[in-house]
Every structure is written in C-alpha cells, then in structure tokens.
Design a protein around this motif. Structure first.
Motif, PDB file in Angstrom:
ATOM      1  N   MET A 415       5.282 -57.100 -21.627  1.00 56.01           N
ATOM      2  CA  MET A 415       6.130 -56.220 -20.817  1.00 56.01           C
ATOM      3  C   MET A 415       7.457 -56.880 -20.438  1.00 56.01           C
ATOM      4  N   LYS A 416       7.535 -58.210 -20.555  1.00 58.57           N
ATOM      5  CA  LYS A 416       8.802 -58.903 -20.294  1.00 58.57           C
ATOM      6  C   LYS A 416       9.683 -58.942 -21.543  1.00 58.57           C
ATOM      7  N   GLY A 417       9.221 -58.342 -22.631  1.00 55.81           N
ATOM      8  CA  GLY A 417      10.035 -58.290 -23.839  1.00 55.81           C
ATOM      9  C   GLY A 417       9.744 -59.381 -24.843  1.00 55.81           C
ATOM     10  N   ILE A 418       8.727 -60.180 -24.602  1.00 57.79           N
ATOM     11  CA  ILE A 418       8.302 -61.203 -25.562  1.00 57.79           C
ATOM     12  C   ILE A 418       7.225 -60.556 -26.432  1.00 57.79           C
ATOM     13  N   THR A 419       7.632 -59.989 -27.515  1.00 63.46           N
ATOM     14  CA  THR A 419       6.743 -59.101 -28.278  1.00 63.46           C
ATOM     15  C   THR A 419       6.413 -59.604 -29.678  1.00 63.46           C
ATOM     16  N   ASP A 420       6.958 -60.739 -30.099  1.00 65.78           N
ATOM     17  CA  ASP A 420       6.724 -61.185 -31.474  1.00 65.78           C
ATOM     18  C   ASP A 420       5.445 -62.015 -31.582  1.00 65.78           C
ATOM     19  N   PHE A 421       4.346 -61.371 -31.205  1.00 60.48           N
ATOM     20  CA  PHE A 421       3.013 -61.887 -31.472  1.00 60.48           C
ATOM     21  C   PHE A 421       2.159 -60.699 -31.900  1.00 60.48           C
ATOM     22  N   ASP A 422       0.963 -60.957 -32.354  1.00 56.12           N
ATOM     23  CA  ASP A 422       0.102 -59.906 -32.896  1.00 56.12           C
ATOM     24  C   ASP A 422      -0.491 -59.084 -31.752  1.00 56.12           C
ATOM     25  N   VAL A 423       0.304 -58.167 -31.232  1.00 55.74           N
ATOM     26  CA  VAL A 423      -0.108 -57.431 -30.039  1.00 55.74           C
ATOM     27  C   VAL A 423      -1.239 -56.455 -30.337  1.00 55.74           C
ATOM     28  N   GLU A 424      -1.304 -55.910 -31.537  1.00 58.45           N
ATOM     29  CA  GLU A 424      -2.400 -54.994 -31.870  1.00 58.45           C
ATOM     30  C   GLU A 424      -3.737 -55.723 -31.821  1.00 58.45           C
ATOM     31  N   THR A 425      -3.773 -56.936 -32.366  1.00 60.86           N
ATOM     32  CA  THR A 425      -5.007 -57.723 -32.297  1.00 60.86           C
ATOM     33  C   THR A 425      -5.284 -58.154 -30.861  1.00 60.86           C
ATOM     34  N   ALA A 426      -4.237 -58.481 -30.138  1.00 60.47           N
ATOM     35  CA  ALA A 426      -4.420 -58.838 -28.731  1.00 60.47           C
ATOM     36  C   ALA A 426      -5.053 -57.685 -27.968  1.00 60.47           C
ATOM     37  N   LEU A 427      -4.553 -56.476 -28.172  1.00 60.31           N
ATOM     38  CA  LEU A 427      -5.113 -55.310 -27.487  1.00 60.31           C
ATOM     39  C   LEU A 427      -6.556 -55.081 -27.897  1.00 60.31           C
ATOM     40  N   LYS A 496      -0.072 -48.227 -23.149  1.00 61.51           N
ATOM     41  CA  LYS A 496       1.016 -47.271 -22.929  1.00 61.51           C
ATOM     42  C   LYS A 496       2.267 -47.677 -23.693  1.00 61.51           C
ATOM     43  N   ALA A 497       2.584 -48.968 -23.677  1.00 59.51           N
ATOM     44  CA  ALA A 497       3.771 -49.455 -24.383  1.00 59.51           C
ATOM     45  C   ALA A 497       3.660 -49.241 -25.885  1.00 59.51           C
ATOM     46  N   LEU A 498       2.423 -49.237 -26.400  1.00 63.75           N
ATOM     47  CA  LEU A 498       2.199 -49.039 -27.833  1.00 63.75           C
ATOM     48  C   LEU A 498       1.977 -47.570 -28.186  1.00 63.75           C
ATOM     49  N   PHE A 662       9.964 -62.614  -6.822  1.00 59.93           N
ATOM     50  CA  PHE A 662       8.544 -62.942  -6.982  1.00 59.93           C
ATOM     51  C   PHE A 662       7.824 -61.862  -7.770  1.00 59.93           C
ATOM     52  N   PRO A 663       7.053 -62.260  -8.818  1.00 60.19           N
ATOM     53  CA  PRO A 663       6.301 -61.299  -9.639  1.00 60.19           C
ATOM     54  C   PRO A 663       4.954 -60.990  -9.016  1.00 60.19           C
ATOM     55  N   ASP A 664       4.889 -60.046  -8.097  1.00 61.90           N
ATOM     56  CA  ASP A 664       3.656 -59.839  -7.337  1.00 61.90           C
ATOM     57  C   ASP A 664       2.558 -59.170  -8.153  1.00 61.90           C
ATOM     58  N   ALA A 665       2.902 -58.591  -9.299  1.00 58.20           N
ATOM     59  CA  ALA A 665       1.887 -57.919 -10.128  1.00 58.20           C
ATOM     60  C   ALA A 665       2.181 -58.191 -11.595  1.00 58.20           C
ATOM     61  N   PRO A 666       1.769 -59.341 -12.133  1.00 55.70           N
ATOM     62  CA  PRO A 666       2.002 -59.620 -13.545  1.00 55.70           C
ATOM     63  C   PRO A 666       1.482 -58.479 -14.425  1.00 55.70           C
ATOM     64  N   GLY A 667       2.321 -58.058 -15.344  1.00 58.78           N
ATOM     65  CA  GLY A 667       2.029 -56.871 -16.148  1.00 58.78           C
ATOM     66  C   GLY A 667       2.926 -55.712 -15.763  1.00 58.78           C
ATOM     67  N   ILE A 668       3.421 -55.747 -14.536  1.00 61.33           N
ATOM     68  CA  ILE A 668       4.464 -54.828 -14.088  1.00 61.33           C
ATOM     69  C   ILE A 668       5.742 -55.655 -14.021  1.00 61.33           C
ATOM     70  N   PRO A 669       6.712 -55.410 -14.891  1.00 56.92           N
ATOM     71  CA  PRO A 669       7.882 -56.292 -14.976  1.00 56.92           C
ATOM     72  C   PRO A 669       8.867 -56.070 -13.833  1.00 56.92           C
ATOM     73  N   THR A 670       8.407 -56.356 -12.630  1.00 58.46           N
ATOM     74  CA  THR A 670       9.207 -56.150 -11.424  1.00 58.46           C
ATOM     75  C   THR A 670       9.074 -57.366 -10.522  1.00 58.46           C
ATOM     76  N   TYR A 671      10.164 -57.711  -9.839  1.00 57.77           N
ATOM     77  CA  TYR A 671      10.165 -58.808  -8.886  1.00 57.77           C
ATOM     78  C   TYR A 671      10.398 -58.262  -7.481  1.00 57.77           C
ATOM     79  N   GLN A 672       9.610 -58.728  -6.521  1.00 53.29           N
ATOM     80  CA  GLN A 672       9.872 -58.437  -5.122  1.00 53.29           C
ATOM     81  C   GLN A 672      10.925 -59.419  -4.618  1.00 53.29           C
ATOM     82  N   LEU A 673      11.831 -58.946  -3.773  1.00 53.60           N
ATOM     83  CA  LEU A 673      12.946 -59.764  -3.323  1.00 53.60           C
ATOM     84  C   LEU A 673      12.689 -60.339  -1.933  1.00 53.60           C
ATOM     85  N   SER A 674      12.974 -61.608  -1.796  1.00 52.76           N
ATOM     86  CA  SER A 674      12.946 -62.278  -0.499  1.00 52.76           C
ATOM     87  C   SER A 674      14.183 -63.159  -0.418  1.00 52.76           C
ATOM     88  N   THR A 675      14.411 -63.796   0.704  1.00 50.06           N
ATOM     89  CA  THR A 675      15.645 -64.546   0.891  1.00 50.06           C
ATOM     90  C   THR A 675      15.665 -65.821   0.061  1.00 50.06           C
TER      91      THR A 675
END
Length: 742
Positions: A415-427, A496-498, A662-675
């Motif tokens: 989900m971070k865009g690092i996709t050049d691995f065998d994702v079908e086999t991974a799934l 979903k991405a596939l 901070f990546p509070d939920a790996p797999g959801i490509p979102t960072y929570q913001l703090s100071t």
C-alpha cells in the motif's frame, strides 16, 4: 590593510567556494542507550542489517541463562567478545563464536578469562575497551558478514592467549566443532537453538584466521589442549598463544555463514580481502553515515539529537542479511540451501509481532529497497515452506508470539507503493493462513475464530500450564482475536488493491469480528466462552497470569491487561467509536493516560497516544501525550529505552514521534500527525520508488508543544490531523504552524 576581528578589509578577491563540512551522523549515536532497564541492546560494532556484530559479553554464558541481554551496563567484568549478537531480543539467542582473552598459562576456568574494564569507546561500526586485569586493549569492527578484532598487549610480561570457546553462548545448547586448516585457519560451527522454548536448532558456521605468528596453536577438547586436527563438544575450542615480545598486537578475522564453513571462509575472503583494521572501520563508518544521513535534523539540544539518531540506529539493525556473498542462504524448514541468484538480498530474524507496528513502516518510508527485499524474503519463505512465517530466525520459523504478524507488513509495503514483488503469491499465502482450519501452525484456534468470530477462553487447545508456541494452545484469546482481525484487514487491503472485490468483502467483514468481544457493561474487549457467556469473575486490571509466566498477561490478554487492548483495532477506529459511543471512547482514552494505564514498555498500546486525532476537537491531546511519553521514556543514558527494544520497535516509535508523523495502522497508508521534536527534519528518499524526492518536515517558531495548522511543503493546507502517504510524497513534506486566528 585594516583588520577587524580577523576580517581582512581589502579589495575583494575572486570568490572561493568552500565545501561545507560533512556531517558525521554516526558521532551523534550513543550505542550505550538501552544497555540497562531490560532494553537488551548492546554497544558492540554492527553494520546496518548486518549478519555479524562484534560485541562484548559482560556476563558468563557457559551456563544456561534466561536473560537475553549479552551486555548490561555496569556489570563489573568482561568475559568474552562474540561475532553473532542480536539487539533488542526477548529470549536468549546467538552470542555466538565467542573469543576469550587471557594472559599466562591457559586455564579453562571462566575466572582466568574475566577482566575488569574501563575506557570503553563505541560508535557505529566500532567498539574498544581496556581489559584491566589482562593489560590488553580490545578493539573490534565489522563488515556485513565478518568481524575483525585487534588485541594489543600493554606489556610483554606474559603470553597472550586468544581462545575460541565453543562452550559459551546465549543458546541453551552448548556445543560446537573446530577443525584446523592450513595457514592458521580454524573452521567449524557452533550450535544455537531452543529460542523461546522452541525445539529447533541451527549451526552457525565460522572461519577464523589470525594476523601474527602464534607460538602455539592447539585445539581444546574436554577442557584440555589436545593433539588433534578436529574437536567437538561443550568443552571444545581453539587456543592461539602469542609472545608479546614478537606480537604485541594480534588481529583476529572471522567470517560467518549460516550455510557452511566453506561459505564462511568465502565471506571472509570476499569482504575483508587484504584490508587493514582501520580500512574496515572507516568503511562501515561511512556505511552508517550514509544510512543515518537519510534523515537530517536541525535544531534541538545535543541530547535530543543523540536520542533521535540512536533510535534510528537501533531501528535499522534487524532483520539481518542471511545470504552469503555467493547468494546461498539456509532454508531449514525444508532442510535445503537456497540461493538468491543475485535477484534480492535474503533477510532473517523477523520479530514480526513487534516490528510490524513501527520498524517496517519506517523502512518502507526511508529505506524502501531494504523493505522490498525483506518482503520478497517473506514471500520466498512461503513458496518453500508453505506458510508465511510468524517469527523467523536463522532460516526456520519459531512461531513465537501471537497473531499473524507478517500480513500487516506485506499489506503496508504494497500500500506504500512498493509493489515489485510477487504480490499474487503473497496474497495466496495470506489467505491460506487465514482460512486453513486444520494443522495451522500460524493461527492456533482458527476454527473457533472462523465459526464464532472470536477465540473462546474455555477451549484453547490445551492446558495453559503446558503452553508452548508449537502445540496449538492459544495464548490470550482476546488479544489473539484482535491480532487476527488486524491481519485479516491486511488481506482485505491487498485484495481490494488487486481488484478482488469478493475476497475484499470476505476479509473486511472477518476483520471486524472484534465486535463479538466488546462488553458494553465494562466497555472493554472481554474474554468470552464457547457458549457466548462472559468470563466471570473479571477484572480488567488483572495481568497475572494467562500463560507462560506470571506477568505474561491477565486472563485473555497477551503481555498486558484489558486496558492495553482497549483500543487495539487500529484498522477500525470508526467502528470502535460507534460501538463504544463517542463520549465513552473519548473519556476512556483520557482515562487511559490520567490513570496511568498506558504502557510504553510493550507493543499493544503504543499507538494509543495518537488516537485523540480521531476525536474532533481533541487533537491537542495527541500532541500533549506523544511528547510527554517520548520525553519520559527515551533519553540519553544507558536506561534510555523504557523496556526491551524488541528488534528496534520502541526505537522506531521514537523516530516517528520525533518526526511528527506516525503510522498507527500499518496497511492503511496514513500517518497521524503530532508535534515534531525538531525545528526541521529533511528525509532524503532514494531513487527507488520515490524518485530521489526530499521530504521536509518543519515547524514554525510559534510551535512549542502544540500546533493547529499543517501545510504541505508546497503551501497546500492539510485537511485535519492526518496525512496520506502519497499526498505526503506529492506535497514534499509538512510545515506545522500555530496561528492565533484559528
């Protein structure tokens, strides 16, 4: 000519360009941080993700130990120096190929080798110390697969002994083999095994050579020097004796392999060549400077910068390279030797229950090439073994801890865009571990999970007192259910991405079965029995004990109590708010901190300070608590990590917290913001995936502990207090502001 304050006032000359001094990021690292307070780090010489670590042992490991630390700050004696040592691990492992030093006649006893010590010097890639009792200076450095030691005698009054002791390591198995080859070369192996009680073992192979002319070279067996060419056993080793009149300075070179002694020798020749000690030290120092320099920070006190760069340093030690220079790697689950064929770097030592939360998301952002190869390694293990691993070590799965923790790593990477691995086999492998009902070593109790939507307390596959990681007993049914939920969400994200909508719907629904364990009366996730009844009596504060050891967790929980899991559905904060009610969610989250239920020493609740961002109008509390937690628990001292670093997990938390994302939920490509901690942080991304972009995270002068507005570096305002990974890349970074008009 008039000169004022050293400035020459004369006709300007042609401008000379002065090159800016190069920053030495390694000098801002303090490897002693975490060497007490059960941080389980060590101050030895390591390379980024290296197979080897040349490090001191200030404990004696000839006898069995249940303490995983090879070094604890303040212990009075050094006993040995070893070449394979891990940082921040929770069970005894490695401490392998130990070298002992003594003076005078050889004596097998531990007391003849131990020494008081002082003048320790350490920085990335180097460690040095004075052995007072032996009157010897010991120095060490490393390459990726080899170590180099230099021992300098202060006088020539007694012979200098260098002893390879195969009866000493952290493993509960004490044995090995040594064989003489021509040219003062010793090869063999030392056995490691029984990690966290798992009945598996491996051989760590070595090739050892000395620089200098020993007055004698003898093998040792049954604690005695013998006239043999090969020895083995728990009291075996190799003894080199030197006359300091001839060899005041002795160097020892050791190559390591997890495949064979021949490969260990090949690794040694390929990586050390004819290099001098100082050449190797300089090369690994430059390697560290390059990797640590991916993030450049400005502002902050000296101690703050030291804590930050030490945390970054600890974050990029594991997983470690496991393939040899020829591409060979151990595939012990199938008793084979594999080869990377030059296509990727093979990694090992995946403490995934810990590292999926912070380490791998950090690597995905700052070191994506390494994260790609770590993901490829996981997929290749599935291809060979039939299962995506759970806690892989030296080529086999230990099945340690709970959940299915490789799945969030794979999902987050993709989900971070690092996709050049065998994702079908991974799934395919992800789905297999989430659906296989019988003989599933990854997910004990899965039949109940699939049928009931939770793991019951009254049928866990055995007696808790007989617990092991490989006999199918469920540790912490509540915690394990929540972990399975989160891993299933990772499957849903990849599906979903596939474009696999049906699979997405199946696992998205499965990932929300935590609702079955939410008790509206207590407002906790509560243990439940097969018949649907709640566990009674029930005390959410109880953390003594579920399985394994007294403090292993309260009934139903893993290494914690109900509070540490009260919000552990990182993929479904909206659903949790709905079933709790927004008022209960908010008040309970505040109670978490006001009543001091938050525990930074362990993983389950480390995202919780960031969850106030999910409550409209209370984002300020995230800014408050993140900074309070960071400043209380991380500092520039040997006890400056709050507990076991868990392969860099706590350190990576601090890196993110100091950056303000901070990546509070790996797999959801979102960072929570703090100071952000620092005035400015510049993240220099590599060409791979990110095209060499630079992310600048800075805060205006008005921002102290709090901010109320964030813009992308290009001036576009950020909507709210979280930011998407791709938006962060596109926007070139973030600027935090505090505006009185808002």
């Amino acid at each position: 000519m008039l000169t004022l304050l050293g400035i020459s006032c004369q006709k300007p000359q042609k401008e000379t360009v002065v090159e800016q001094a190069k920053v030495d990021y390694g000098q801002m690292v303090n490897p002693f941080i975490g060497t007490s307070n059960e941080g389980n780090t060590h101050p030895g010489a390591m390379s980024p993700w290296g197979m080897t670590a040349a490090a001191p042992h200030n404990k004696d490991f000839r006898s069995r130990t249940d303490n995983p630390a090879i070094y604890e700050y303040g212990n009075p004696f050094i006993y040995s120096f070893a070449s394979v040592n891990l940082s921040g691990i929770g069970c005894p492992v490695a401490g392998s190929i130990p070298i002992r030093v003594s003076r005078g006649d050889f004596n097998w006893s531990v007391d003849s080798f131990k020494s008081s010590y002082d003048q320790e010097k350490t920085y990335p890639g180097y460690y040095g110390v004075q052995l007072i009792d032996h009157r010897v200076e010991a120095e060490m450095t490393v390459t990726t697969r080899t170590t180099r030691f230099k021992f300098t005698a202060a006088d020539d009054s007694e012979p200098l002994n260098i002893f390879l002791d195969l009866g000493s390591n952290l493993s509960h198995i004490k044995t090995g083999e040594a064989k003489k080859l021509a040219g003062q070369t010793i090869v063999g192996y030392q056995v490691d095994g029984e990690f966290c009680g798992v009945n598996k073992q491996t051989k760590i192979f070595y090739a050892l050579q000395v620089e200098g002319q020993p007055s004698s070279l003898q093998l040792v067996e049954e604690a005695q020097a013998v006239d043999k060419e090969m020895v083995e056993g728990a009291k075996a080793g190799a003894l080199f004796t030197f006359d300091p009149k001839q060899d005041k300075e002795v160097e020892v070179k050791i190559g390591i392999s997890f495949v064979s002694a021949e490969n260990a020798l090949a690794n040694l020749k390929a990586e050390q060549k004819a290099l001098a000690f100082e050449d190797i030290k300089a090369a690994v120092g430059e390697q560290w400077n390059k990797m640590l320099g991916r993030i450049d920070i400005e502002g902050g006190a000296v101690n703050d910068r030291t804590v930050f760069y030490t945390a970054l340093y600890h974050s990029i030690l594991l997983p470690q390279v496991i393939n040899d220079v020829n591409g060979d790697y151990p595939d012990r689950e199938v008793n084979k030797v594999g080869n990377t064929e030059g296509k990727y770097t093979r990694y090992s030592t995946y403490s995934l229950w810990d590292t999926y939360r912070t380490v791998h998301p950090l690597l995905a952002l700052v070191y994506p090439e390494e994260q790609r190869d770590m993901t490829i390694s996981l997929v290749e293990m599935y291809k060979a073994w039939g299962w995506i691993p759970k806690w892989e070590l030296f080529g086999y799965d230990t099945y340690c801890m709970v959940g299915d923790p490789a799945l969030p790593v794979i999902a987050d990477t993709y989900m971070k865009g690092i996709t050049d691995f065998d994702v079908e086999t991974a799934l395919e492998g992800m789905v297999k571990s989430a659906t296989t009902r019988e003989n599933n070593p990854i997910r004990p109790g899965i039949k109940y999970y699939l049928d009931l939507g939770y793991l019951p307390m009254d049928d866990r596959g055995g007696d808790r007192k007989d617990f092991s990681f490989t006999n199918g007993i469920v540790w912490g049914p509540v915690s394990t259910t929540l972990e399975y939920n989160f891993s299933d969400f990772g499957i849903a994200q990849v599906a979903k991405a596939l474009g696999k909508e049906e699979l997405y719907q199946q696992f998205y629904k499965q990932s929300h079965s935590f609702v079955n364990l939410y008790d509206r009366e207590t407002t906790f996730f509560r243990p439940k029995n097969k018949d649907g009844s709640w566990l009674t009596p029930y005390n959410p504060l109880d953390r003594f004990w579920d399985v394994r050891w007294k403090k292993s967790g309260g009934p139903g929980y893993v290494e914690g109590n109900a509070w540490q899991y009260a919000f552990f559905v990182p993929h479904a904060m909206d659903t949790l708010q709905q079933i709790m009610g927004e008022e209960v969610f908010a008040s309970k989250l505040h109670q978490m901190f006001s009543e001091k239920h938050f525990d930074m020493t362990n993983e389950p609740d480390i995202t919780f300070p960031f969850l106030f961002n999910y409550i409209n109008g209370q984002e300020r509390s995230t800014q408050q608590y993140v900074r309070e937690v960071a400043e209380k628990n991380f500092f520039n001292a040997h006890n400056g990590i709050p507990g076991n670093d868990d392969a860099g997990t706590l350190s990576a938390w601090l890196v993110f917290a100091d950056l303000g994302i901070f990546p509070d939920a790996p797999g959801i490509p979102t960072y929570q913001l703090s100071t952000p901690k620092f005035k400015k942080a510049t993240i220099k991304l590599p060409d791979y995936v990110y095209g060499g972009k630079t992310l600048v995270i800075e805060k205006s002068a008005e921002v102290g502990r709090y901010f109320n507005r964030v813009e992308f570096a290009d001036g576009t305002p950020v909507d709210g207090y979280s930011v998407d990974h791709q938006a962060l890349l596109k926007g070139g970074g973030l600027k935090y502001e505090k505006r009185s008009s808002l």
